[in-house]
Design an enzyme around this catalytic site. Structure first.
Site, mmCIF file in Angstrom:
data_model
loop_
_atom_site.group_PDB
_atom_site.id
_atom_site.type_symbol
_atom_site.label_atom_id
_atom_site.label_comp_id
_atom_site.label_asym_id
_atom_site.label_seq_id
_atom_site.Cartn_x
_atom_site.Cartn_y
_atom_site.Cartn_z
ATOM 1 N N ASP A 115 0.800 -1.232 0.000
ATOM 2 C CA ASP A 115 0.000 0.000 0.000
ATOM 3 C C ASP A 115 0.835 1.286 0.000
ATOM 4 O O ASP A 115 0.286 2.380 -0.052
ATOM 5 C CB ASP A 115 -0.953 0.006 1.208
ATOM 6 N N GLU A 201 11.899 -3.929 12.498
ATOM 7 C CA GLU A 201 12.958 -3.402 11.642
ATOM 8 C C GLU A 201 14.269 -3.353 12.414
ATOM 9 O O GLU A 201 15.306 -3.812 11.935
ATOM 10 C CB GLU A 201 12.594 -2.003 11.142
HETATM 11 N N1 UDP Z 1 -0.190 -7.817 5.546
HETATM 12 C C1 UDP Z 1 -0.304 -9.190 5.495
HETATM 13 N N2 UDP Z 1 -1.164 -9.815 6.367
HETATM 14 C C2 UDP Z 1 -1.900 -9.130 7.285
HETATM 15 C C3 UDP Z 1 -1.774 -7.731 7.337
HETATM 16 C C4 UDP Z 1 -0.908 -7.096 6.465
HETATM 17 O O1 UDP Z 1 0.347 -9.840 4.683
HETATM 18 O O2 UDP Z 1 -2.656 -9.753 8.038
HETATM 19 C C5 UDP Z 1 0.718 -7.123 4.614
HETATM 20 C C6 UDP Z 1 0.098 -5.937 3.871
HETATM 21 O O3 UDP Z 1 -0.477 -6.349 2.644
HETATM 22 C C7 UDP Z 1 1.288 -5.007 3.680
HETATM 23 C C8 UDP Z 1 2.164 -5.312 4.906
HETATM 24 O O4 UDP Z 1 1.764 -6.589 5.383
HETATM 25 O O5 UDP Z 1 2.013 -5.316 2.506
HETATM 26 C C9 UDP Z 1 2.019 -4.288 6.019
HETATM 27 O O6 UDP Z 1 0.671 -4.230 6.410
HETATM 28 P P1 UDP Z 1 -0.121 -2.856 6.535
HETATM 29 O O7 UDP Z 1 0.098 -2.059 5.292
HETATM 30 O O8 UDP Z 1 -1.529 -3.141 6.915
HETATM 31 O O9 UDP Z 1 0.656 -2.198 7.768
HETATM 32 P P2 UDP Z 1 0.884 -0.686 8.153
HETATM 33 O O10 UDP Z 1 0.522 0.185 6.979
HETATM 34 O O11 UDP Z 1 -0.014 -0.465 9.307
HETATM 35 O O12 UDP Z 1 2.324 -0.599 8.508
HETATM 36 MN MN MN Z 2 0.761 -0.109 5.014
#
Ligand code: UDP
Ligand code: MN
Length: 251
Positions: A115, A201
């Site tokens: 995203d 990280e």
């Molecule tokens: N993701 C995943 N499984 C989950 C939640 C998230 O594989 O149950 C993936 C999501 O598609 C993205 C990454 O992990 O590529 C980080 O997730 P997210 O963008 O929701 O996290 P944030 O933006 O809160 O850091």
């Molecule tokens: Mn994200």
């Protein structure tokens, strides 16, 4: 030949998934020598992502390897780090691919959530990573941006609004690692146990590098080339309770 960039993208089923992946593919297709490792958070590869991955080549998209591993249910909770297993599956695939090669091709790996928003310049910057490179990330940590603070070409600290005490106070989108470092640290992985929220990280980077070694990119970390954008949850309030349309359509 340019070092090959491996982009590891965890992804999971939700209404916006195909839109996110399409946007990402449209970025990646413009990047030379990029191999996309798309890791689904699922027990089996879904039809949607399998079809999408297979269709990329036909549409002039990046070469793509489609993997899957399910996050155990107990880890699907608020406060738990996301996509640990998927990133590790990507790392394992890369290590396995190179285990028989005496001298691996030069390469760079980075973790590309599905995203975020990536400028094309970012790839030019990370391409020259010799060990571990770092750069600012926009729209993250409750601030307009976070960035490594650089003095005399070295990273000396972190401009961050959140848990500043982390050894590497940096988002997943803020660093890249050379293939050489990944292969010479075969045990380095993302860990859940002992890795508090937001420490993934830091915990990973601690296994493979030191502050002194970090290579600042993006004009000594003064430019934002990647944004931690998040997609709004889609409104499906008017979705019919049972199927009304006379076709089945993938969205
Ligand atoms: N993701 C995943 N499984 C989950 C939640 C998230 O594989 O149950 C993936 C999501 O598609 C993205 C990454 O992990 O590529 C980080 O997730 P997210 O963008 O929701 O996290 P944030 O933006 O809160 O850091
Ligand atoms: Mn994200």
């Amino acid at each position: 030949q340019l070092p090959l960039i491996y982009a590891i993208t965890p992804t999971y089923s939700r209404p916006v998934q195909k839109a996110e992946l399409t946007r990402l593919a449209n970025t990646f297709r413009q990047v030379a020598r990029l191999h996309w490792i798309l890791v689904e958070d699922s027990a089996v590869g879904t039809e949607l992502v399998s079809r999408f991955a297979a269709g990329l080549g036909r549409a002039g998209g990046p070469p793509c390897t489609h993997l899957h591993v399910l996050t155990p249910r107990r880890y699907k909770r608020p406060g738990q780090p996301r996509a640990t297993e998927q990133r590790n599956a990507g790392l394992a695939w890369i290590r396995q691919r190179h285990q028989h090669l005496a001298a691996p091709q030069p390469g760079v790996l980075f973790f590309a959530d599905d995203d975020n928003t990536y400028s094309l310049e970012l790839f030019e910057e990370m391409r020259t990573t010799s060990k571990v490179s770092v750069w600012p990330v926009g729209l993250v940590g409750g601030r307009r941006y976070e960035r490594p603070i650089v003095e005399k070409g070295k990273v000396v600290g972190w401009y961050t609004g959140w848990r500043a005490g982390r050894p590497f106070a940096i988002d997943m989108a803020g660093f890249a690692v050379s293939l050489q470092v990944i292969l010479s640290n075969p045990k380095a992985v993302f860990r859940r146990h002992g890795s508090q929220p937001g420490m993934q990280e830091s915990d990973f980077l601690r296994q493979i590098t030191t502050m002194e070694e970090l290579e600042p990119k993006a004009s000594n970390c003064t430019k934002v080339l990647v944004w931690h954008t998040r997609t709004e949850k889609v409104n499906l309030a008017n979705e019919p309770k049972y199927h009304l349309d006379n076709i089945r359509i993938e969205v």
